[in-house]
Write a protein that holds these residues in place. Structure first.
Motif, PDB file in Angstrom:
ATOM      1  N   ALA A  59      12.750  -1.969 -19.491  1.00 13.36           N
ATOM      2  CA  ALA A  59      11.940  -2.249 -18.310  1.00 13.36           C
ATOM      3  C   ALA A  59       9.974  -2.143 -18.601  1.00 13.36           C
ATOM      4  O   ALA A  59       9.688  -1.398 -17.788  1.00 13.36           O
ATOM      5  N   THR A  60       9.900  -2.681 -19.608  1.00 14.58           N
ATOM      6  CA  THR A  60       8.365  -2.379 -20.022  1.00 14.58           C
ATOM      7  C   THR A  60       7.529  -3.264 -18.853  1.00 14.58           C
ATOM      8  O   THR A  60       7.772  -4.007 -18.344  1.00 14.58           O
ATOM      9  N   GLN A  61       6.305  -2.675 -18.603  1.00 15.31           N
ATOM     10  CA  GLN A  61       5.197  -3.330 -17.980  1.00 15.31           C
ATOM     11  C   GLN A  61       3.994  -3.027 -18.656  1.00 15.31           C
ATOM     12  O   GLN A  61       3.775  -1.916 -19.127  1.00 15.31           O
ATOM     13  N   THR A  62       2.849  -3.995 -18.867  1.00 17.70           N
ATOM     14  CA  THR A  62       1.681  -3.896 -19.373  1.00 17.70           C
ATOM     15  C   THR A  62       0.547  -4.032 -18.162  1.00 17.70           C
ATOM     16  O   THR A  62       0.760  -4.700 -17.291  1.00 17.70           O
ATOM     17  N   ASP A  98      12.647   1.366 -13.210  1.00 16.34           N
ATOM     18  CA  ASP A  98      11.222   0.531 -13.703  1.00 16.34           C
ATOM     19  C   ASP A  98       9.873   0.949 -13.338  1.00 16.34           C
ATOM     20  O   ASP A  98       9.757   1.195 -12.069  1.00 16.34           O
ATOM     21  N   PRO A  99       8.993   0.823 -14.273  1.00 14.41           N
ATOM     22  CA  PRO A  99       7.488   0.830 -13.802  1.00 14.41           C
ATOM     23  C   PRO A  99       7.157  -0.312 -13.163  1.00 14.41           C
ATOM     24  O   PRO A  99       7.476  -1.428 -13.575  1.00 14.41           O
ATOM     25  N   ASN A 100       6.389  -0.315 -12.215  1.00 14.73           N
ATOM     26  CA  ASN A 100       5.769  -1.344 -11.555  1.00 14.73           C
ATOM     27  C   ASN A 100       4.556  -1.390 -11.289  1.00 14.73           C
ATOM     28  O   ASN A 100       3.796  -0.356 -11.247  1.00 14.73           O
ATOM     29  N   GLY A 101       3.829  -2.516 -11.082  1.00 10.53           N
ATOM     30  CA  GLY A 101       2.365  -2.744 -10.558  1.00 10.53           C
ATOM     31  C   GLY A 101       1.483  -1.850 -11.482  1.00 10.53           C
ATOM     32  O   GLY A 101       0.364  -1.191 -10.898  1.00 10.53           O
ATOM     33  N   PHE A 102       1.698  -1.532 -12.728  1.00  7.29           N
ATOM     34  CA  PHE A 102       0.927  -0.990 -13.354  1.00  7.29           C
ATOM     35  C   PHE A 102      -0.621  -1.690 -13.594  1.00  7.29           C
ATOM     36  O   PHE A 102      -0.632  -2.839 -14.005  1.00  7.29           O
ATOM     37  N   CYS A 103      -1.670  -0.826 -13.183  1.00  7.25           N
ATOM     38  CA  CYS A 103      -3.050  -1.874 -13.054  1.00  7.25           C
ATOM     39  C   CYS A 103      -4.219  -0.947 -13.083  1.00  7.25           C
ATOM     40  O   CYS A 103      -4.201   0.370 -13.013  1.00  7.25           O
ATOM     41  N   TYR A 104      -5.251  -1.136 -13.215  1.00  7.25           N
ATOM     42  CA  TYR A 104      -6.540  -0.448 -13.081  1.00  7.25           C
ATOM     43  C   TYR A 104      -7.147  -1.122 -12.008  1.00  7.25           C
ATOM     44  O   TYR A 104      -7.618  -2.054 -11.718  1.00  7.25           O
ATOM     45  N   PHE A 105      -7.393  -0.180 -10.845  1.00  6.96           N
ATOM     46  CA  PHE A 105      -8.139  -0.494  -9.818  1.00  6.96           C
ATOM     47  C   PHE A 105      -9.110   0.587  -9.059  1.00  6.96           C
ATOM     48  O   PHE A 105      -8.618   1.706  -8.833  1.00  6.96           O
ATOM     49  N   ASP A 106     -10.316   0.223  -8.789  1.00 10.59           N
ATOM     50  CA  ASP A 106     -11.129   1.303  -8.222  1.00 10.59           C
ATOM     51  C   ASP A 106     -11.314   2.503  -9.033  1.00 10.59           C
ATOM     52  O   ASP A 106     -11.246   3.663  -8.294  1.00 10.59           O
ATOM     53  N   GLY A 107     -11.340   2.434 -10.395  1.00  7.16           N
ATOM     54  CA  GLY A 107     -11.582   3.652 -10.971  1.00  7.16           C
ATOM     55  C   GLY A 107     -10.462   4.550 -11.483  1.00  7.16           C
ATOM     56  O   GLY A 107     -10.352   5.523 -12.132  1.00  7.16           O
ATOM     57  N   TYR A 108      -9.114   3.849 -11.191  1.00 10.84           N
ATOM     58  CA  TYR A 108      -8.104   4.754 -11.175  1.00 10.84           C
ATOM     59  C   TYR A 108      -7.108   3.633 -11.949  1.00 10.84           C
ATOM     60  O   TYR A 108      -6.952   2.557 -11.940  1.00 10.84           O
ATOM     61  N   TYR A 109      -6.220   4.231 -13.021  1.00 11.57           N
ATOM     62  CA  TYR A 109      -5.144   3.320 -13.290  1.00 11.57           C
ATOM     63  C   TYR A 109      -3.841   4.029 -12.241  1.00 11.57           C
ATOM     64  O   TYR A 109      -3.845   5.106 -12.062  1.00 11.57           O
ATOM     65  N   HIS A 110      -3.172   3.022 -11.922  1.00 11.66           N
ATOM     66  CA  HIS A 110      -2.201   2.949 -10.893  1.00 11.66           C
ATOM     67  C   HIS A 110      -0.875   2.638 -11.863  1.00 11.66           C
ATOM     68  O   HIS A 110      -0.813   1.528 -12.362  1.00 11.66           O
ATOM     69  N   GLU A 130      15.223  -6.025   3.186  1.00 11.26           N
ATOM     70  CA  GLU A 130      15.936  -5.133   3.920  1.00 11.26           C
ATOM     71  C   GLU A 130      16.902  -4.277   2.898  1.00 11.26           C
ATOM     72  O   GLU A 130      17.035  -3.242   3.572  1.00 11.26           O
ATOM     73  N   ASP A 131      17.224  -4.551   1.593  1.00 13.32           N
ATOM     74  CA  ASP A 131      17.961  -3.807   0.989  1.00 13.32           C
ATOM     75  C   ASP A 131      17.348  -3.405  -0.345  1.00 13.32           C
ATOM     76  O   ASP A 131      17.964  -2.756  -1.147  1.00 13.32           O
ATOM     77  N   GLY A 132      16.093  -3.489  -0.224  1.00 15.55           N
ATOM     78  CA  GLY A 132      15.345  -3.028  -1.454  1.00 15.55           C
ATOM     79  C   GLY A 132      14.055  -3.583  -1.719  1.00 15.55           C
ATOM     80  O   GLY A 132      14.013  -4.783  -1.585  1.00 15.55           O
ATOM     81  N   CYS A 133      12.851  -2.853  -2.033  1.00 19.56           N
ATOM     82  CA  CYS A 133      11.732  -3.505  -2.792  1.00 19.56           C
ATOM     83  C   CYS A 133      11.889  -3.570  -4.168  1.00 19.56           C
ATOM     84  O   CYS A 133      11.714  -2.371  -4.804  1.00 19.56           O
ATOM     85  N   PHE A 134      12.502  -4.477  -4.853  1.00 18.58           N
ATOM     86  CA  PHE A 134      12.711  -4.509  -6.348  1.00 18.58           C
ATOM     87  C   PHE A 134      11.146  -4.481  -7.090  1.00 18.58           C
ATOM     88  O   PHE A 134      10.201  -4.671  -6.538  1.00 18.58           O
ATOM     89  N   SER A 135      11.530  -4.564  -8.524  1.00 19.22           N
ATOM     90  CA  SER A 135      10.353  -4.625  -9.346  1.00 19.22           C
ATOM     91  C   SER A 135       9.232  -5.676  -9.142  1.00 19.22           C
ATOM     92  O   SER A 135       9.632  -6.824  -8.711  1.00 19.22           O
ATOM     93  N   GLY A 136       8.177  -5.246  -9.483  1.00 13.95           N
ATOM     94  CA  GLY A 136       6.879  -6.381  -9.251  1.00 13.95           C
ATOM     95  C   GLY A 136       5.817  -5.645 -10.046  1.00 13.95           C
ATOM     96  O   GLY A 136       5.784  -5.046 -10.899  1.00 13.95           O
ATOM     97  N   SER A 137       4.513  -6.330  -9.787  1.00 15.82           N
ATOM     98  CA  SER A 137       3.329  -6.170 -10.430  1.00 15.82           C
ATOM     99  C   SER A 137       2.220  -5.964  -9.529  1.00 15.82           C
ATOM    100  O   SER A 137       2.507  -6.155  -8.211  1.00 15.82           O
ATOM    101  N   ALA A 138       1.020  -5.842  -9.931  1.00 16.09           N
ATOM    102  CA  ALA A 138      -0.182  -5.648  -9.090  1.00 16.09           C
ATOM    103  C   ALA A 138      -1.478  -6.519  -9.622  1.00 16.09           C
ATOM    104  O   ALA A 138      -1.515  -6.615 -10.752  1.00 16.09           O
TER     105      ALA A 138
END
Length: 476
Positions: A273-276, A29-41, A84-92
């Motif tokens: 697993a889209t993210q916008t 999955d893509p996670n944390g798709f965002c625009y921050f400080d001049g960059y797309y992350h 402890e067993d994973g940093c699963f999906s999320g956003s920013a």
């Protein structure tokens, strides 16, 4: 204790040129798709030590233009008490010059049963967009609501009128998928608002709603998500799990979402697993995992697995989400290979050796109602992808040489077909009639690939072929 080293790439035969992937190892999955400080992350679910799924990290890439991407150090590594067993999906989300990541901490009970787990919600932050610190008071949401099962993940956070909202994918205690919402004034303390929408049936809308995303587009509220457990219904919902959307209206005062039917967003085999994110100019841009659970991934033999789609702009028209490549992708073009128009009675070779190409094709439909048109990506002895259109039914049928199951999609009646096709070393993304219908596919071959169009009745076909930059992603 010996430091683990990332798995090494052993072969570049299927390696993609302009799609985001990990330097090596597994991604989903893509996670944390965002625009921050001049960059797309864009971040992504990542296991760096194997080409198979493992304890999830957050891989990371950034771009100034949505075209040229640089790989950055891993942003989140599991193993702390809260994850402890994973940093699963999320956003920013950005607040006061700080980039905040919200993610699900995954925890197994230790009995060896991978279905026996619990989940919580956590936060990390960064001022430079590269180095992240986990919040010292994690978890920010320690456990699921009382009427929920242990399926409780994938937070997407947004702001409206000075209040922050978090939507989560979940499963109600009745075993049905649903989306639940929390609110906060400071991103730290969260109050449960309740479920805003739930599945109307197990087989029709699923047992778990993964990767929810919520946004307003052209005056309507859109819930974009990946339901699990929907049964195939004729020619729809044919993937293992689906990705699609509900269109409706959200009442922030009552936390209720009044919505219509579920619609698939992409009809291909390899889209999940889209993210916008909202671009600085207001466009709604979406990216997805360009694979599917339980798919065969031949690149695993080479030390990597999985990639993300090209970024796509979403537009709402006639209660339908249109999805088109972002305009910035024109900067991928290195040179125009051909630009021609031909009267064709049967087959036309549009592009040769198209392993890193953009192909634009316009086909008028002037023939009888029995007219058929087909588009193919093929080698000298094999049709890797065959897409056939019938004017009588307005239906497209997609066949892949390595799959037994077909994929289907329909468009509104029209007098011309317009195809815009992005081909990379082992992927093809087909956008039909300004993104009314889209198919996303992976394919694998060691031979050069050609693009052909076949018509059943004489037509004048116009086409343009561009060679694309196959080094648009740089790895550390």
């Amino acid at each position: 204790m010996t430091k683990k080293e990332p798995i090494e790439l052993t072969n570049s035969r299927y390696r993609l040129g302009y799609h985001v992937a990990a330097p090596s190892g597994w991604i989903n999955d893509p996670n944390g798709f965002c625009y921050f400080d001049g960059y797309y992350h864009v971040f992504y679910q990542h296991y760096p030590y194997s080409a198979e799924w493992g304890p999830m990290h957050w891989g990371h890439a950034r771009s100034k233009d949505l075209v040229h991407w640089e790989s950055l150090p891993i942003a989140l590594t599991p193993g702390d008490k809260e994850d402890e067993d994973g940093c699963f999906s999320g956003s920013a989300i950005e607040k006061d010059g700080v980039l905040y990541l919200f993610y699900t901490g995954h925890h197994y009970y230790g009995d060896g049963d991978k279905d026996h787990f619990w989940q919580n919600q956590n936060m990390a932050y960064s001022t430079d967009g590269i180095h992240f610190t986990k919040y010292e008071n994690n978890p920010i949401i320690a456990k699921e609501p009382g009427d929920n099962t242990h399926h409780f993940r994938d937070p997407k956070v947004w702001e409206k009128d000075g209040v922050y909202y978090m939507i989560l994918g979940s499963q109600g205690e009745d075993g049905l998928g649903r989306a639940i919402v929390y609110s906060s004034k400071d991103l730290l303390d969260w109050e449960y608002e309740g479920p805003i929408s739930r599945a109307n049936g197990l087989k029709t809308e699923g047992f778990m709603w993964e990767c929810p995303d919520f946004f307003n587009l052209d005056g309507k509220d859109i819930l974009l998500l990946s339901p699990q457990g929907i049964d195939a219904q004729g020619k729809d919902y044919l993937n293992l799990f689906q990705t699609g959307y509900f269109i409706g209206d959200y009442d922030y005062k009552t936390a209720t979402f009044t919505r219509g039917e579920f619609h698939e967003l992409d009809k291909g085999h390899d889209f999940y697993a889209t993210q916008t994110t909202e671009a600085p100019d207001g466009r709604r841009i979406v990216i997805a995992w360009m694979d599917m659970w339980e798919s065969l991934l031949p690149e695993q033999e080479d030390g990597w697995a999985g990639a993300l789609t090209i970024p796509r702009e979403l537009r709402l028209k006639n209660d339908h989400l249109y999805m088109t490549p972002v305009k910035e992708l024109e900067d991928l073009r290195i040179k125009e290979v051909s630009n021609d128009s031909s009267v064709v009675a049967k087959e036309l070779l549009v592009a040769e050796d198209a392993s890193s190409s953009e192909v634009l094709i316009d086909i008028p439909l002037t023939g009888t109602n029995q007219e058929e048109v087909s588009f193919s990506l093929k080698t000298s002895n094999e049709e890797l992808v065959l897409l056939t259109y019938s004017k009588a039914t307005n239906e497209f049928i997609l066949k892949r040489s390595d799959k037994d199951d077909l994929r289907y999609g329909t468009i509104q009646p029209c007098d011309k077909l317009s195809l815009r096709v992005f081909i990379d070393t082992s992927s093809i993304e087909i956008f039909i009639n300004e993104g009314e219908l889209v198919f996303t596919e992976r394919f694998y071959t060691g031979e050069k690939t050609d693009v052909c169009v076949t018509v059943s009745e004489e037509e004048t076909i116009s086409y343009t072929v561009y060679q694309l930059d196959d080094n648009a992603v740089s790895y550390n």
